[in-house]
Design a protein around this motif. Structure first.
Motif: not given
Length: 207
Positions: A17, A21, A133-135, A140-142
């Motif tokens: 994650e 990014r 960022l909420q996990l 995530t889609d990223t």
């Protein structure tokens, strides 16, 4: 799946994650706060990505357990101590994981009063940060798009040091560094990402 590999999987996902990014988190501060923050794997993930991490968790046993396993470099009891240690490492662009064993709400309030601004706050909406960022339970889609682009799939691999990985490959830091932050992890097995072609090639060598 053993607890060891559950932790590795969770940490690998956290690592993904981050690096999906921003390839490098050197000189950046990542903060998480609340129950489970210390044992989330975020500290190890941030350090492997090159950054500094502050974990605010009131659970003394969880913090101590993470420290014993290597997932935390320092345990402190005041925000002042945490910032003093982190400031130097951020300036020197060196990775560091600090656990602040304290109540979350007063700590966040003090962060705001002192003008502390994290580069990223993970699962901590009250943390002053440039980005939040909420996990949840799923990537995530990223992260999913980043893995799909590389055709990388999660695998449990025996003898991971035999893999040939370039130094700039994000998996290089993961394979060689995770044992430092998770001493309980087997040195002979790693959960990591492999492409379909890499998996076939690696399997043919070790079978």
């Amino acid at each position: 799946m053993s607890q060891e590999f559950q932790l590795q999987r969770r940490t690998l996902r956290m690592y993904g994650e981050l690096v999906s990014r921003e390839p490098s988190w050197v000189g950046k501060l990542v903060v998480s706060a609340g129950a489970g923050a210390a044992a989330s794997g975020l500290g190890a993930a941030t350090a492997l990505a090159g950054g500094c991490c502050l974990l605010i968790d009131a659970d003394k046993d969880a913090v101590r357990g993470e420290y014993r396993d290597g997932g935390v470099d320092f345990v402190v009891n005041t925000l002042d101590e945490a910032l003093r240690v982190l400031k130097n490492e951020l300036r020197q662009a060196r990775p560091l994981v600090v656990a602040l064993n304290a109540e979350v709400a007063p700590s966040l309030s003090e962060m705001g009063e002192r003008g502390v601004l994290a580069d990223l706050a993970v699962n901590a909406t009250g943390v002053p940060a440039n980005e939040h960022l909420q996990l949840g339970e799923r990537p995530t889609d990223t992260l999913k798009a980043w893995l799909l682009e590389r055709d990388w799939h999660e695998q449990a691999v025996e003898h991971p040091m035999e893999l040939t990985l370039a130094a700039e490959d994000p998996r290089f830091a993961w394979v060689r560094g995770i044992a430092r932050y998770q001493r309980s992890a087997s040195r002979e097995r790693r959960v990591l990402w492999l492409s379909s072609a890499e998996l076939l090639s690696y399997s043919s060598r070790v079978l």
